[in-house]
Motif scaffolding. Structure first.
Motif, PDB file in Angstrom:
ATOM      1  N   GLN A 446     176.052  38.797 112.322  1.00  0.00           N
ATOM      2  CA  GLN A 446     175.791  37.350 112.235  1.00  0.00           C
ATOM      3  C   GLN A 446     174.291  37.059 112.407  1.00  0.00           C
ATOM      4  N   VAL A 447     173.662  37.864 113.291  1.00  0.00           N
ATOM      5  CA  VAL A 447     172.225  37.670 113.481  1.00  0.00           C
ATOM      6  C   VAL A 447     171.504  37.919 112.160  1.00  0.00           C
ATOM      7  N   GLU A 448     171.937  38.981 111.456  1.00  0.00           N
ATOM      8  CA  GLU A 448     171.273  39.301 110.186  1.00  0.00           C
ATOM      9  C   GLU A 448     171.452  38.175 109.163  1.00  0.00           C
ATOM     10  N   LYS A 449     172.664  37.625 109.135  1.00  0.00           N
ATOM     11  CA  LYS A 449     172.910  36.492 108.236  1.00  0.00           C
ATOM     12  C   LYS A 449     171.953  35.340 108.549  1.00  0.00           C
ATOM     13  N   TYR A 450     171.825  35.057 109.830  1.00  0.00           N
ATOM     14  CA  TYR A 450     170.982  33.931 110.238  1.00  0.00           C
ATOM     15  C   TYR A 450     169.537  34.197 109.828  1.00  0.00           C
ATOM     16  N   VAL A 451     169.105  35.406 110.139  1.00  0.00           N
ATOM     17  CA  VAL A 451     167.728  35.774 109.804  1.00  0.00           C
ATOM     18  C   VAL A 451     167.532  35.699 108.290  1.00  0.00           C
ATOM     19  N   GLY A 452     168.581  36.053 107.549  1.00  0.00           N
ATOM     20  CA  GLY A 452     168.524  35.996 106.089  1.00  0.00           C
ATOM     21  C   GLY A 452     168.540  34.574 105.545  1.00  0.00           C
ATOM     22  N   GLU A 455     171.838  29.209 107.761  1.00  0.00           N
ATOM     23  CA  GLU A 455     171.758  28.329 108.928  1.00  0.00           C
ATOM     24  C   GLU A 455     173.129  28.061 109.539  1.00  0.00           C
ATOM     25  N   LYS A 456     174.157  28.189 108.714  1.00  0.00           N
ATOM     26  CA  LYS A 456     175.490  27.806 109.173  1.00  0.00           C
ATOM     27  C   LYS A 456     175.997  28.659 110.328  1.00  0.00           C
ATOM     28  N   VAL A 457     175.570  29.921 110.393  1.00  0.00           N
ATOM     29  CA  VAL A 457     176.078  30.773 111.478  1.00  0.00           C
ATOM     30  C   VAL A 457     175.584  30.326 112.837  1.00  0.00           C
ATOM     31  N   LYS A 484     165.497  29.056 120.092  1.00  0.00           N
ATOM     32  CA  LYS A 484     164.301  29.811 120.467  1.00  0.00           C
ATOM     33  C   LYS A 484     164.527  31.307 120.214  1.00  0.00           C
ATOM     34  N   LYS A 485     165.622  31.815 120.757  1.00  0.00           N
ATOM     35  CA  LYS A 485     165.873  33.259 120.674  1.00  0.00           C
ATOM     36  C   LYS A 485     166.102  33.705 119.234  1.00  0.00           C
ATOM     37  N   LEU A 486     166.852  32.897 118.472  1.00  0.00           N
ATOM     38  CA  LEU A 486     167.175  33.317 117.106  1.00  0.00           C
ATOM     39  C   LEU A 486     165.952  33.223 116.193  1.00  0.00           C
ATOM     40  N   SER A 487     165.138  32.180 116.392  1.00  0.00           N
ATOM     41  CA  SER A 487     163.966  32.109 115.509  1.00  0.00           C
ATOM     42  C   SER A 487     162.993  33.224 115.828  1.00  0.00           C
ATOM     43  N   ALA A 488     162.993  33.682 117.085  1.00  0.00           N
ATOM     44  CA  ALA A 488     162.135  34.817 117.440  1.00  0.00           C
ATOM     45  C   ALA A 488     162.513  36.029 116.590  1.00  0.00           C
ATOM     46  N   ARG A 489     163.837  36.131 116.270  1.00  0.00           N
ATOM     47  CA  ARG A 489     164.303  37.271 115.452  1.00  0.00           C
ATOM     48  C   ARG A 489     163.784  37.206 114.021  1.00  0.00           C
TER      49      ARG A 489
END
Ligand code: ADP
Ligand code: ZN
Ligand code: MG
Length: 491
Positions: A446-452, A455-457, A484-489
């Motif tokens: 899911q993190v990879e999807k978000y980074v990709g 936004e929905k995840v 904060k944490k996810l955008s850092a990724r």
């Protein structure tokens, strides 16, 4: 060609309201509904020769309340009259009523046609009378008579022929019922017969100013049936006239099963009743001081209260209408609002917050459980305390729903519920960061999807974090930390 729209309906209603006195109008018998037949009776209400009626003085006070609430004048002197007719449920052979000198003179009641348009329906008079007994015909062999209702006090509210549609009749009836219940003088229950309505109706060519011949429809046991019966009778009269016929003055009975009104009898004229002043009763005298005292003690009425909720509390008109529909609900709402700290109760967003809880959660439970609001397990100070806990961040709005359920079940104070069930919201940023870290660590795809760029995840991460904390994490902080944490990724 003539159509329905070239006629104007003219309607006047006669509403009978049973007064909530404990004893009958002219004797000491109980007025309780649903007793064994013929148990709440005595020689006076059975009309035995030689007995004398004595007026229950509460009646005068009750009817004066209704008179003043609907803008009527109160006669300093009014007189009881005998309305004579023969019927098995009327052992005296007459009903005690008022005729030429009723206690309340002309007035008017305002209805709301819509949000902006109001209309006053004139009140011709309001008078006191006693009820008759009840004949029970739906038994196999005989007709039975129950005299428990003989002598139960009623008021009759007669409107002017100012009503122009079945819907206006509905609005007028609703307002009358609302005022009666606000005044605490009638329970307004149409099914049990505490509120009854006879509908007088005629039609006339649009633009005409003279009245057509009216008929009177009786026997409707709900507001909806009054509307339906009027629709039916208006259509019948128009069709009759269109056919070249003439309307005859008569009384019709509404049959709710067949949805038709059936002619019962040709209407009796007042002189058929041979009204005359009742020699057994002295005139009713009401002095100025009593009127002033009763006027002063009137509660705030539904329409002004609704308007105040809109103007002073900033509530939407819809909320104000729902909250003031019944006095007990309006009282509950205001008591809850007033239980908030002084500065909080003045803020409009708080009035709206209290309104939301009352309109959704409180009224839902009241409707489901049919509990009177006075016995509601969450008293106003508890509801206010719960809103305080949301406001200071102790619990989230979502957890509050669980707290509320628990308060309903146990009648406990919200603070007790929150402590006992360990529902205090987690607002400690460091603690939430730790949980968020672990959620991110264990959901790599899911993190990879978000980074990709999906936004929905994000909602998935919020959901997981809330799940890990059993819904106790402060949602605002969870959002911030996750962003904060996810955008850092991403970088
Ligand atoms: P009645 O003598 O038949 O009881 P009232 O004059 O006392 O008639 O009026 C009874 C009710 O009928 C009142 O509410 C009044 O407004 C209404 N009413 C009177 N005349 C008409 C009419 N022509 N059309 C409709 N309603 C009427
Ligand atoms: Zn009695
Ligand atoms: Mg009449």
């Amino acid at each position: 060609m003539n159509t329905k729209s070239s006629y104007e309906p003219v309607i006047g209603l006669e509403v009978h309201a049973q007064l909530q006195t404990r004893s009958k109008a002219f004797c000491g018998c109980s007025t309780e509904f649903g007793g064994e037949p013929n148990t709440n009776v005595c020689p006076v209400c059975l009309g035995m020769p030689g007995t004398l009626p004595v007026l229950n003085i509460n009646l005068v006070e009750f009817i004066a309340r209704m008179g003043l609430a609907s803008g009527c004048s109160i006669a300093p002197k009014s007189v009881f009259a005998r309305k004579n007719y023969f019927y098995p449920d009327l052992p005296k052979g007459y009903q005690i009523s008022q005729y030429e000198e009723p206690i309340c003179g002309p007035g008017g009641v305002e209805i709301d046609l819509d949000e902006d348009r109001r209309k006053t329906i004139g009140i011709t008079r309001i008078h006191m009378e006693e009820d008759a007994g009840k004949s029970i015909h739906d038994i196999d062999v005989d007709t039975l008579v129950d005299l428990n209702r003989c002598g139960v006090p009623l008021i009759e509210i007669v409107s002017e022929p100012d009503i122009r549609s079945p819907h206006e009749a509905y609005l007028y009836l609703s307002r009358i019922r609302q005022i009666l219940t606000y005044l605490g003088i009638c329970d307004g229950n149409m099914e049990e017969g505490s509120l009854r309505c006879d509908a007088n109706v005629s039609v006339r060519p649009m633009g005409s100013t003279t009245l057509g011949t009216k008929t009177e429809v009786k026997n409707m046991n709900s507001f909806r049936n009054v509307e339906r019966a009027l629709e039916f009778e208006i259509n019948r009269q128009i069709a009759l006239i269109e056919d070249g016929g003439t309307v005859i003055q008569q009384t019709l009975l509404w049959d709710a099963n067949q949805n038709v009104a059936v002619a019962m009898r040709s209407k009796e004229e007042a002189h058929d009743y041979r009204y005359f002043p009742d020699p057994d009763l002295v005139p009713v005298l009401v002095d100025e001081e009593s009127i002033a005292r009763i006027r002063k003690a009137l509660p705030e009425l539904p329409a002004p209260r609704r308007d105040r909720f809109v103007k002073e509390l900033g509530l939407p008109r819809y909320d104000a209408d729902v909250l003031t529909a019944e006095k007990e609900i309006a009282d509950y709402f205001e008591a809850s609002l007033n239980a908030l700290p002084a500065d909080a109760r003045k803020r409009k967003e708080n009035a709206k917050a209290v309104s939301n809880w009352v309109m959704t959660d409180v009224l839902r439970v009241v409707a489901e459980k049919k509990t009177p609001i006075a016995e509601f397990p969450v008293p106003p100070p508890h509801l206010a305390a719960m809103l305080g806990l949301i406001h200071d961040g102790t619990i989230s709005g979502k957890i509050a729903k669980d707290v509320f359920e628990e308060m309903l079940a146990t009648r406990e104070h919200p603070k007790v519920v929150v402590e006992r069930k360990g529902l205090v919201q987690i607002s400690d940023v460091a603690a939430i960061e730790k949980i968020v870290e672990s959620v991110i660590a264990s959901n790599t795809p899911q993190v990879e999807k978000y980074v990709g760029g999906n936004e929905k995840v994000f909602a998935f991460f919020v959901g997981e974090t809330m799940r890990m904390t059993k819904g106790k994490a402060n949602p605002g902080i969870v959002n911030d930390v996750l962003r904060k944490k996810l955008s850092a990724r991403k970088r």
